[in-house]
Design a protein around this motif. Structure first.
Motif, mmCIF file in Angstrom:
data_model
loop_
_atom_site.group_PDB
_atom_site.id
_atom_site.type_symbol
_atom_site.label_atom_id
_atom_site.label_comp_id
_atom_site.label_asym_id
_atom_site.label_seq_id
_atom_site.Cartn_x
_atom_site.Cartn_y
_atom_site.Cartn_z
ATOM 1 N N PRO A 75 0.812 -1.219 0.000
ATOM 2 C CA PRO A 75 0.000 0.000 0.000
ATOM 3 C C PRO A 75 0.843 1.267 0.000
ATOM 4 C CG PRO A 75 -0.658 -1.490 1.779
ATOM 5 C CD PRO A 75 0.574 -2.059 1.175
ATOM 6 N N SER A 76 2.014 1.224 0.668
ATOM 7 C CA SER A 76 2.813 2.444 0.798
ATOM 8 C C SER A 76 3.342 2.934 -0.548
ATOM 9 C CB SER A 76 3.976 2.221 1.767
ATOM 10 O OG SER A 76 4.877 1.272 1.233
ATOM 11 N N ALA A 77 3.316 2.049 -1.540
ATOM 12 C CA ALA A 77 3.732 2.469 -2.878
ATOM 13 C C ALA A 77 2.671 3.352 -3.542
ATOM 14 C CB ALA A 77 4.013 1.242 -3.749
ATOM 15 N N TYR A 78 1.472 3.396 -2.937
ATOM 16 C CA TYR A 78 0.354 4.118 -3.559
ATOM 17 C C TYR A 78 -0.154 5.280 -2.715
ATOM 18 C CZ TYR A 78 0.120 0.120 -6.676
ATOM 19 O OH TYR A 78 0.424 -0.855 -7.590
ATOM 20 N N GLY A 79 0.358 5.423 -1.489
ATOM 21 C CA GLY A 79 -0.138 6.497 -0.642
ATOM 22 C C GLY A 79 0.129 6.155 0.811
ATOM 23 N N GLU A 88 -8.648 -1.768 -3.431
ATOM 24 C CA GLU A 88 -7.873 -1.757 -2.189
ATOM 25 C C GLU A 88 -6.550 -2.470 -2.439
ATOM 26 O OE1 GLU A 88 -9.597 -4.043 1.011
ATOM 27 O OE2 GLU A 88 -8.396 -3.022 2.530
ATOM 28 N N ILE A 89 -5.455 -1.795 -2.105
ATOM 29 C CA ILE A 89 -4.140 -2.447 -2.133
ATOM 30 C C ILE A 89 -3.869 -2.894 -0.708
ATOM 31 C CG2 ILE A 89 -1.713 -2.242 -2.756
ATOM 32 C CD1 ILE A 89 -3.681 -1.629 -5.055
ATOM 33 N N LEU A 90 -3.754 -4.190 -0.517
ATOM 34 C CA LEU A 90 -3.805 -4.782 0.820
ATOM 35 C C LEU A 90 -2.506 -5.513 1.131
ATOM 36 C CD1 LEU A 90 -5.601 -5.719 3.293
ATOM 37 C CD2 LEU A 90 -6.275 -7.662 1.855
ATOM 38 N N ALA A 91 -1.945 -5.209 2.315
ATOM 39 C CA ALA A 91 -0.782 -5.959 2.810
ATOM 40 C C ALA A 91 -1.199 -6.735 4.043
ATOM 41 C CB ALA A 91 0.360 -5.007 3.149
#
Lengths: 109, 109
Positions: free
Chosen positions: B70-74, B97-100
């Motif tokens: 997610p941190s790559a997107y915001g 949703e980009i989910l880790a």
């Protein structure tokens, strides 16, 4: 009788888009996925475990697709690629496609 | 460099519902799936290859979730269960949703 419930396969989720090519470009530029099919009315992207489809409003509703036996739920529509399906609506009006893959071609014995 | 593209994992699709229990009952009565989590604001069903979530309007938007960073997107939001995520909108306004997943607990060496 096994206590483990046999799990069904969630074949794809289909999102509504206005421009199929724009959607395919947006997703393939950002994520690890492959274009399995694309024309101007719909597309199917392959992810590691499942598929993501894009559909335009005039052709298909947004939906999720679960592998199963469409004939158990109604009169199945047979598609050009040999797959067959029927659409249900869940209690909230979400569209659920019950999808059967094309039968394997007969092999010579 | 491999010519095979590494495919991302489509973690879940989340449908909007009015009554989470009604949705869980409807799907679990018809399909092979297991309840992974359920309260009155959302639920997660496990299928063989992916998950299906139900969300109520006041809490979450309908979305699809892809495993990634997610941190790559915001600025990622960290959830109580240790997962973190960020929401994007595709060109048609669909929520992604980009989910880790939660980091593994440290083990003693």
């Amino acid at each position: 009788m096994s206590s483990e419930k046999q799990l069904d396969l969630l074949h794809h989720a289909a999102l509504r888009v206005k421009d199929v090519k724009q959607a395919v470009d947006w997703y393939t530029q950002r994520f690890g996925c492959k274009v399995e099919y694309q024309d101007h009315t719909w597309a199917m992207l392959e992810f590691a475990n499942a598929r993501l489809a894009f559909v335009v409003a005039e052709q298909h509703p947004p939906h999720i697709a679960i592998l199963g036996d469409p004939s158990a739920y109604g009169t199945a529509e047979v598609h050009r690629d040999g797959t067959s399906s029927v659409y249900l609506r869940d209690p909230d009006g979400n569209n659920v496609e019950i999808l059967a893959m094309a039968p394997e071609p007969a092999t010579r014995s």
